[in-house]
Design an enzyme around this catalytic site. Structure first.
Site, PDB file in Angstrom:
ATOM      1  N   CYS A   1       1.064  -0.914   0.036  1.00  0.00           N
ATOM      2  CA  CYS A   1       0.263  -0.045   0.024  1.00  0.00           C
ATOM      3  C   CYS A   1       1.177   1.443  -0.155  1.00  0.00           C
ATOM      4  CB  CYS A   1      -0.536  -0.293   0.814  1.00  0.00           C
ATOM      5  SG  CYS A   1      -1.894   1.184   1.452  1.00  0.00           S
TER       6      CYS A   1
ATOM      7  N   ASP B   1      -3.051   1.946  10.662  1.00  0.00           N
ATOM      8  CA  ASP B   1      -5.326   2.287  10.304  1.00  0.00           C
ATOM      9  C   ASP B   1      -5.035   2.477  12.079  1.00  0.00           C
ATOM     10  OD1 ASP B   1      -5.578   3.157   7.682  1.00  0.00           O
ATOM     11  OD2 ASP B   1      -4.605   1.238   7.481  1.00  0.00           O
TER      12      ASP B   1
HETATM   13  P1  RI2 Z   1      -0.197   6.793   7.525  1.00  0.00           P
HETATM   14  C1  RI2 Z   1      -3.780   3.797   4.797  1.00  0.00           C
HETATM   15  O1  RI2 Z   1      -4.996   3.523   4.558  1.00  0.00           O
HETATM   16  C2  RI2 Z   1      -2.973   2.588   3.569  1.00  0.00           C
HETATM   17  O2  RI2 Z   1      -3.323   1.151   4.468  1.00  0.00           O
HETATM   18  C3  RI2 Z   1      -1.844   2.434   5.353  1.00  0.00           C
HETATM   19  O3  RI2 Z   1      -0.482   1.639   5.373  1.00  0.00           O
HETATM   20  C4  RI2 Z   1      -2.357   3.594   6.386  1.00  0.00           C
HETATM   21  O4  RI2 Z   1      -3.406   4.307   6.201  1.00  0.00           O
HETATM   22  C5  RI2 Z   1      -1.950   4.834   7.436  1.00  0.00           C
HETATM   23  O5  RI2 Z   1      -1.296   5.435   6.109  1.00  0.00           O
HETATM   24  P2  RI2 Z   1      -5.901   4.079   3.576  1.00  0.00           P
HETATM   25  O6  RI2 Z   1      -6.122   5.792   3.456  1.00  0.00           O
HETATM   26  O7  RI2 Z   1      -0.528   7.557   8.159  1.00  0.00           O
HETATM   27  O8  RI2 Z   1      -5.212   4.560   2.334  1.00  0.00           O
HETATM   28  O9  RI2 Z   1       1.030   6.515   7.718  1.00  0.00           O
HETATM   29  O10 RI2 Z   1      -7.510   3.453   3.548  1.00  0.00           O
HETATM   30  O11 RI2 Z   1      -0.326   7.632   5.419  1.00  0.00           O
END
Ligand code: RI2
Length: 320
Positions: free
Chosen positions: A135, A204
């Site tokens: 991701c 998350d």
């Molecule tokens: P940071 C994202 O979720 C991903 O799962 C990623 O690992 C997590 O948020 C943390 O992101 P989504 O919003 O806070 O893409 O490290 O569903 O940027």
């Protein structure tokens, strides 16, 4: 009182994932709240009206996406300043000042945390390490960039991360910085795991026993890493700890629309059930390190995460 435009816009952008990533969601929500305070202040006829309107705006922001906890932790921190000021019988202007101070303080904490996590994580990465990541996490990007600056990372396998392909953002942001970036489809992670030393992912939410909730596909990557005896590192700020969840099962998993998975109308017309969970739960036993801005946790995660969550002073949201 009409809801300020910046709140409606940011809430929509978060729901529709134009703003995404647990941290960026929380910081955008706080910034939008800060930007809307003048308007709410100008329109509120009384202290009570100001208090009620700010809380209803906070509720709109909270209801955008259900899983990541940086958002409720950030809003709770700021809301606590509002509630305390109101309980002291302060005027609207003082409540607004208290909110602005709290927003600034939390945003500063977020900025500092990312830098410190990168510094803490780099110490765990030996020279010549090959990494796999999943991701797109702004914290992981920051630590991998730092590791590339120090020259310890040779190769990064980036999983494309269906259904929304956030791995492509990761690959783009890491390209040209010194390591060999290799983009792979999600189903190739087992095929390449023997060429990897360490898996690095963001978070998350982390339950108090250390269970990790992260983008769908994290669990299978962790299982494969375990099978191949590879290290699994989670990079997360302490405000990703979920103060109300004793295990991962207590964290709600967001399910998103089927059209993120399949757009072919011939498939959709069959009426089949398309499942699109956004996140999965990786048990704490599969995790070697949780690297936070306060310290690195390893070993007995159920006790060390709960202890650190307490020290981090996370505030539980007062009932609305
Ligand atoms: P940071 C994202 O979720 C991903 O799962 C990623 O690992 C997590 O948020 C943390 O992101 P989504 O919003 O806070 O893409 O490290 O569903 O940027």
């Amino acid at each position: 009182m009409p809801v300020p435009d910046e709140i409606l816009t940011v809430a929509k952008d978060i729901r529709e994932m134009r703003i995404r990533g647990a941290g960026p969601i929380a910081s955008s929500a706080l910034k939008a709240l800060g930007d809307s305070l003048d308007e709410i202040y100008g329109q509120a006829p009384s202290n009570e009206a100001f208090f009620a309107e700010v809380r209803s705006v906070e509720e709109i922001l909270l209801n955008t996406r259900p899983t990541a906890v940086a958002l409720p932790n950030a809003i709770s921190f700021v809301d606590n300043a509002l509630v305390e000021s109101n309980q002291k019988g302060e005027e609207t202007e003082q409540m607004r000042n208290a909110l602005e101070r709290a927003i600034g303080e939390f945003l500063d904490r977020m900025d500092r945390a990312k830098t410190t996590i990168a510094e803490n994580a780099v110490k765990l990465i030996p020279e010549g390490t090959s990494v796999m990541t999943h991701c797109h996490s702004t914290v992981v990007i920051s630590l991998l960039k730092k590791a590339m600056q120090t020259g310890v990372i040779s190769t990064i396998y980036v999983k494309e991360t269906r259904p929304l392909y956030q791995g492509l953002i990761t690959a783009r942001q890491l390209s040209g910085l010194g390591a060999d970036i290799r983009l792979i489809v999600d189903s190739a992670s087992a095929y390449y795991m023997n060429q990897v030393d360490m898996v690095v992912v963001g978070a998350d939410a982390i339950a108090l026993n250390g269970d990790l909730v992260n983008k769908i596909g994290t669990l299978q990557t962790a299982i494969i890493a375990k099978k191949f005896n590879k290290r699994f590192l989670v990079a997360a700020e302490t405000y990703k700890f979920a103060p109300n969840a004793s295990s991962g099962k207590e964290i709600p998993i967001e399910f998103r629309s089927a059209d993120e998975v399949v757009s072919d109308s011939r498939v959709i017309e069959t009426g089949l059930n398309v499942l699109n969970p956004s996140f999965d739960i990786t048990p704490h036993e599969a995790i070697d390190w949780i690297v936070t801005e306060m310290r690195v946790l390893s070993g007995d995660l159920p006790s060390s995460v709960a202890r650190l969550a307490k020290e981090a002073g996370l505030i539980r949201l007062k009932p609305f």
